[in-house]
Design an enzyme around this catalytic site. Sequence first.
Site, PDB file in Angstrom:
ATOM      1  N   ARG A  28       4.430  11.955  -0.857  1.00 50.99           N
ATOM      2  CA  ARG A  28       4.605  12.259   0.570  1.00 50.99           C
ATOM      3  C   ARG A  28       4.684  13.755   0.842  1.00 50.99           C
ATOM      4  NH1 ARG A  28       6.891   7.996   3.841  1.00 50.99           N
ATOM      5  NH2 ARG A  28       5.856   6.135   3.112  1.00 50.99           N
ATOM      6  N   ARG A  32       6.751  14.581   7.402  1.00 51.91           N
ATOM      7  CA  ARG A  32       7.566  15.058   8.533  1.00 51.91           C
ATOM      8  C   ARG A  32       8.510  16.215   8.229  1.00 51.91           C
ATOM      9  NH1 ARG A  32       9.256   9.082   9.840  1.00 51.91           N
ATOM     10  NH2 ARG A  32       9.021   9.209   7.587  1.00 51.91           N
ATOM     11  N   ARG A  41       1.819  15.648  14.910  1.00 48.73           N
ATOM     12  CA  ARG A  41       2.250  14.281  15.239  1.00 48.73           C
ATOM     13  C   ARG A  41       2.661  14.118  16.701  1.00 48.73           C
ATOM     14  NH1 ARG A  41       3.258  10.140  15.472  1.00 48.73           N
ATOM     15  NH2 ARG A  41       4.782   9.077  14.180  1.00 48.73           N
ATOM     16  N   ASP A  77      -2.502   5.879   4.003  1.00 44.20           N
ATOM     17  CA  ASP A  77      -1.339   5.021   3.784  1.00 44.20           C
ATOM     18  C   ASP A  77      -1.753   3.814   2.959  1.00 44.20           C
ATOM     19  OD1 ASP A  77       1.618   4.840   4.938  1.00 44.20           O
ATOM     20  OD2 ASP A  77       0.838   2.810   4.677  1.00 44.20           O
ATOM     21  N   TYR A 154       4.094  -6.781   2.066  1.00 38.57           N
ATOM     22  CA  TYR A 154       3.893  -6.403   3.476  1.00 38.57           C
ATOM     23  C   TYR A 154       3.117  -7.478   4.232  1.00 38.57           C
ATOM     24  CZ  TYR A 154       5.800  -1.706   3.100  1.00 38.57           C
ATOM     25  OH  TYR A 154       6.653  -0.652   2.947  1.00 38.57           O
TER      26      TYR A 154
END
Length: 347
Positions: A28, A32, A41, A77, A154
């Site tokens: 990652r 963020r 974003r 992703d 998922y």
Amino acid sequence: MNEMNERYPFLRACHRQPTKYTPIWLMRQAGRYMKEYRTLRKKFSFLEMCKNPELAAEVTLLPVEKFQLDAAIIFSDILIPLEPMGVELEFTKNEGPVLHNPIREMKQIDSLRMIEPEEDLLFLIEAIRIVRQELEGKIPLIGFSGAPFTLASYIIEGGHSKNYILTKGLMYKDRSAWDRLMEKISEVLIRYLNAQIRSGVQALQLFDSWVGCLSPNDYEEYVLPYSKKVIEGVDKSVPMIHFATSSSTLLEQMKRAGGDVIGVDWRVNLGEAWARMGYNMAIQGNLDPIVLLGQRDLIEKEVKRILDEAGGRPGHIFNLGHGILPNTPVDHVTALVNIVHEYSSRR
Ligand code: CP3
């Protein structure tokens, strides 16, 4: 490894060849915690960023420009290949990913489509090409996918899960549906990862983030054959990093499932994990991401401990034990990369 790739410490380490210093990249690494990312974003949703090749390429390169990282990882992703299979995907602000039509029975599994990456996921293919061009051979580019179990969780749960009740429920109660689903996901992943190699990625990572919820017995029975199938089905021209968290009980089995490098989290000591798996395997890890929220002396102490555990053996790639957290101070990342490079080159 071809001659071109011989000069990259990251790829050398994947092949357990000696390097001048221990290479480092961070899961990652584009995210963020970087203000440049947060600024973008504000204008685009996460999925919009993934699906726009120029934007995805730009974001991939943000951390590469800021830190002396030894590899880039393509911005995308693990859930991206699920959409063309027919799963409706949304990233919500509070709950993370939500899959609106979870798959829980054979009929639904049969309706899942096979993917043609070069058609269905052209944006990713193009993003990889742009990044390779812009990197100008400076550092290698890593591609990735989720592993069959983590993706199945998922698809079945419809999002993140605490106890994996529905996933394990299908596994235990309907073996043929489970096998059909895992078979289908594996086939998608083989196509998806090979397409990434054709587009230019120079290494791959398989994220089995949530497989640590299984007993070793269940891993062996329900998961290992599929992870193995994926790893064996991917072109051997690039190294494969096989990563999971909470997996210290599964390391020997993960090794059998395959991969040139096994990625470990901080719940196991890196030295012990490596000794257990054997030194004919490269290892990646394993700083607790929370350490980066602490002071510089803590970071230094933990980095040195991990590097000492690796003992200067060829085949260690430094990384966090899991993704970097959004509230990580950027100058701590700079410090981390520098400490890893400096301390490992002095050893
Ligand atoms: O490592 C990288 O920098 C490459 C990009 C990457 C992302 N996700 C970007 C992302 C990679 C390799 C992933 C993998 C991924 N995605 C995993 C496996 C790794 C892991 O963390 O175990 C998983 C389980 C996912 C699924 C996923 N995507 C979740 C659970 C979330 C929400 C949680 C969160 O942190 O918000 C995402 C969203 C996501 N993927 C973000 C990023 C940068 C945040 C999106 C945002 O800007 O809001």
